[in-house]
Design an enzyme around this catalytic site. Sequence first.
Site, PDB file in Angstrom:
ATOM      1  N   ASP A  69       1.950 -38.068 -53.994  1.00 40.12           N
ATOM      2  CA  ASP A  69       0.636 -37.987 -53.355  1.00 40.12           C
ATOM      3  C   ASP A  69       0.687 -38.777 -52.053  1.00 40.12           C
ATOM      4  OD1 ASP A  69      -2.322 -37.438 -53.334  1.00 40.12           O
ATOM      5  OD2 ASP A  69      -2.394 -39.627 -53.412  1.00 40.12           O
ATOM      6  N   GLU A 153       2.018 -31.782 -52.127  1.00 39.65           N
ATOM      7  CA  GLU A 153       0.887 -30.908 -51.847  1.00 39.65           C
ATOM      8  C   GLU A 153       1.171 -30.086 -50.592  1.00 39.65           C
ATOM      9  OE1 GLU A 153      -3.176 -33.047 -53.080  1.00 39.65           O
ATOM     10  OE2 GLU A 153      -1.870 -34.303 -51.841  1.00 39.65           O
ATOM     11  N   CYS A 220      -8.431 -34.845 -64.093  1.00 38.11           N
ATOM     12  CA  CYS A 220      -7.858 -35.862 -64.977  1.00 38.11           C
ATOM     13  C   CYS A 220      -6.463 -35.416 -65.396  1.00 38.11           C
ATOM     14  CB  CYS A 220      -8.744 -36.064 -66.204  1.00 38.11           C
ATOM     15  SG  CYS A 220      -8.070 -37.228 -67.421  1.00 38.11           S
ATOM     16  N   CYS A 223      -6.529 -34.965 -69.548  1.00 41.20           N
ATOM     17  CA  CYS A 223      -7.221 -33.862 -70.238  1.00 41.20           C
ATOM     18  C   CYS A 223      -7.491 -32.661 -69.346  1.00 41.20           C
ATOM     19  CB  CYS A 223      -8.541 -34.346 -70.846  1.00 41.20           C
ATOM     20  SG  CYS A 223      -9.837 -34.718 -69.626  1.00 41.20           S
ATOM     21  N   CYS A 239     -11.950 -40.844 -65.986  1.00 46.77           N
ATOM     22  CA  CYS A 239     -12.375 -39.521 -66.427  1.00 46.77           C
ATOM     23  C   CYS A 239     -13.746 -39.585 -67.088  1.00 46.77           C
ATOM     24  CB  CYS A 239     -11.352 -38.939 -67.397  1.00 46.77           C
ATOM     25  SG  CYS A 239     -11.753 -37.265 -67.962  1.00 46.77           S
ATOM     26  N   CYS A 244     -12.655 -38.693 -73.571  1.00 47.67           N
ATOM     27  CA  CYS A 244     -11.403 -38.968 -72.851  1.00 47.67           C
ATOM     28  C   CYS A 244     -11.429 -40.384 -72.283  1.00 47.67           C
ATOM     29  CB  CYS A 244     -11.181 -37.943 -71.729  1.00 47.67           C
ATOM     30  SG  CYS A 244      -9.639 -38.218 -70.805  1.00 47.67           S
ATOM     31  N   ASP A 251      -4.440 -42.683 -56.945  1.00 46.25           N
ATOM     32  CA  ASP A 251      -3.308 -42.028 -56.292  1.00 46.25           C
ATOM     33  C   ASP A 251      -2.227 -41.658 -57.302  1.00 46.25           C
ATOM     34  OD1 ASP A 251      -4.561 -42.249 -53.861  1.00 46.25           O
ATOM     35  OD2 ASP A 251      -3.549 -44.114 -53.307  1.00 46.25           O
TER      36      ASP A 251
END
Length: 292
Positions: A69, A153, A220, A223, A239, A244, A251
């Site tokens: 990231d 990304e 998240c 989950c 989250c 959860c 990050d």
Amino acid sequence: MERLGRKWGRAKLPKLGWVTFRWSRPLGGEIRSATVSRRGGHWFVSFLVNDRATTPEQHAMPDTVAGIDRGVKAAAVTSDGEFFDRPFITAGETARCRRLQQQLARTTKGSANRARVRARMNKIMGRVAGRRADFCAVTAAYLTAKNALVVLEDLKTRSMTASASGTLAEPGSRVAQKRGLNRAILDKGWHRLELALISAARYTGTRVVKVNPAYTSQGCSACGFVTETNRESQAVFRCKAAGCGHTAHADVNAAINIRHAAGHAVSACGDLGNSRSVKQEPVSRATGRTPT
């Protein structure tokens, strides 16, 4: 080309004759060409050599994967929780640049004085660019040596850093805030790091894959629940899904989602290219999961 000593050498270049230069590193191969350039008031000569190196068919650690990231607080954060960052400009250089910018604003366009001020500014920014290039090269070498697959990304940096000032007829909004974000993105060298990873991957057999960046910072990693409120701040992710409550550095959570996205691309498309495939199955905006 001749070696004059441990630190100095000289090369005979077309139209220039013999040029003396200072060695910065061994060539390590047969010279194919030479390029002379000038940056920040300094002259450089770079040699293209054939080092006869080939890309390995398989990475030394074939089962290793890292999602990365890229951010404005830390230049790069991996899914393993490693942070990579460093300051590229010192406080003294920042103050010096500010004074030079003020001097530049008082000079006349096209004047010799303006050219001298710009030369001083370029000298400082040349050192900054050199540190940024060194950071990206060292980070890329470390990540590719450690991972057989590196996932990024698919960010369109040029579009992301476009000006928001608009025109006189249609002025932009939140221009100062966008200007600061653009400056932070460019300072961290997002695109340069991507290029450095692709270059370093040729020597280790690492595959560099780019995935869809949508919702990687809001989903998240435990989950898959996606909502804007999951990211409570720049650093805190919590989250909000019932049952959860996963908490992590924001990050690191995003980097894990980026790594997971590469796995989804494989199962849906059966390939791992340098960019995301148009055949990838859609992801639910409510849950962040691929529908079954």
